[in-house]
Enzyme design. Sequence first.
Site, mmCIF file in Angstrom:
data_model
loop_
_atom_site.group_PDB
_atom_site.id
_atom_site.type_symbol
_atom_site.label_atom_id
_atom_site.label_comp_id
_atom_site.label_asym_id
_atom_site.label_seq_id
_atom_site.Cartn_x
_atom_site.Cartn_y
_atom_site.Cartn_z
ATOM 1 N N GLY A 1 30.132 30.495 39.456
ATOM 2 C CA GLY A 1 30.454 31.914 39.557
ATOM 3 C C GLY A 1 29.631 32.707 38.563
ATOM 4 N N SER B 1 26.795 34.445 38.814
ATOM 5 C CA SER B 1 25.868 35.493 39.233
ATOM 6 C C SER B 1 26.458 36.903 39.155
ATOM 7 C CB SER B 1 25.369 35.216 40.660
ATOM 8 O OG SER B 1 26.446 35.190 41.584
ATOM 9 N N ARG B 2 27.736 37.022 38.835
ATOM 10 C CA ARG B 2 28.326 38.350 38.685
ATOM 11 C C ARG B 2 29.613 38.253 37.878
ATOM 12 N NH1 ARG B 2 31.251 40.192 44.368
ATOM 13 N NH2 ARG B 2 32.416 38.271 44.759
ATOM 14 N N VAL C 1 31.633 25.362 45.342
ATOM 15 C CA VAL C 1 32.425 24.512 44.454
ATOM 16 C C VAL C 1 33.518 23.751 45.188
ATOM 17 C CG1 VAL C 1 31.957 25.915 42.408
ATOM 18 C CG2 VAL C 1 34.007 26.378 43.787
ATOM 19 N N ASN D 1 33.991 28.662 36.206
ATOM 20 C CA ASN D 1 34.452 30.044 36.281
ATOM 21 C C ASN D 1 34.702 30.525 37.700
ATOM 22 O OD1 ASN D 1 34.577 33.031 35.408
ATOM 23 N ND2 ASN D 1 32.775 32.992 36.737
ATOM 24 N N SER E 1 43.425 32.544 33.495
ATOM 25 C CA SER E 1 43.797 33.958 33.520
ATOM 26 C C SER E 1 45.121 34.120 32.784
ATOM 27 C CB SER E 1 43.957 34.434 34.969
ATOM 28 O OG SER E 1 44.600 35.696 35.020
ATOM 29 N N TYR F 1 47.279 33.021 43.307
ATOM 30 C CA TYR F 1 46.385 33.128 42.145
ATOM 31 C C TYR F 1 47.077 32.634 40.878
ATOM 32 C CZ TYR F 1 42.847 35.075 39.024
ATOM 33 O OH TYR F 1 41.865 35.232 38.079
ATOM 34 N N ALA G 1 49.619 30.587 40.594
ATOM 35 C CA ALA G 1 49.894 29.152 40.662
ATOM 36 C C ALA G 1 48.644 28.328 40.414
ATOM 37 C CB ALA G 1 50.495 28.805 42.029
ATOM 38 N N LYS H 1 45.925 29.210 38.765
ATOM 39 C CA LYS H 1 45.469 29.339 37.378
ATOM 40 C C LYS H 1 46.386 28.579 36.415
ATOM 41 C CE LYS H 1 41.731 31.677 38.014
ATOM 42 N NZ LYS H 1 40.415 31.070 37.720
#
Length: 246
Positions: A12, A14-15, A60, A86, A138, A151, A153, A155
């Site tokens: 992740g 590239s931004r 990934v 990431n 997060s 999200y 769960a 993380k």
Amino acid sequence: MRLSGKTAVITGGSRGLGRAIAERYLQEGARVVCAARNPYDIKEVLDLAPGRCAYVPVDVTSDESVTALMDEAVERFGGIDILVANAGVSRDGRVDRLPVADWQDMVTTNLTGVFLCTRAAVPHLERSGAGRIVNVSSSMATRVAIGAAGYCATKAAVEMFTKVSAIELAPRGILVNSLAPGILDEGMGRQLTGNDRIWSRYKTRLALGRPGHADEAADAAVFLAGPESCYVNGHVLEVNGGLLWS
């Protein structure tokens, strides 16, 4: 130049936060492989350190793609010292309405992706003699957010995966930690801060009264990859400015 001579693979990269970490690692002297499905405007990052930065496409969620990524990083730069896992996605939806496809997308990207990257990187990190893994989690891993069950769960699972990996990989000279940003003005956080109606509710939960900057989280990623954290293992480092959450 705390990372001089080190090679980092950042998924992740590239931004968003991944890009910010890549830029800070380059400033600290590292060689960096920015890995992502899409390059976006990665040339701007490549131009920061010609010869020390490369973009490699990766999915990934694919074991074969991740293995190829690690092999190419080694071929380009001679080894891998740091993995920053990431890459992640978020799909909104309450538990009774969340499509199964969205749930599976979060699980395979946010959690299985971390597992596949870790497994593929371990042999190379072990040869480094001072291998580091930084799994990006997060602040929502430990806080309830309505409509973000998938999200939150995934993380939370990343943080436990980090702690188990830290114990298992320590005898092989690899330290594993997690970076847990709060609300940043980059990536997913930018969508939140850009919505006046939603942001008016969330900004009161920040003790510092503002979202964090991606550079501030990237600085913590430098610490977790650098020599100052040589006795930090299995730790979740929150960078959230004092996030109050009820």
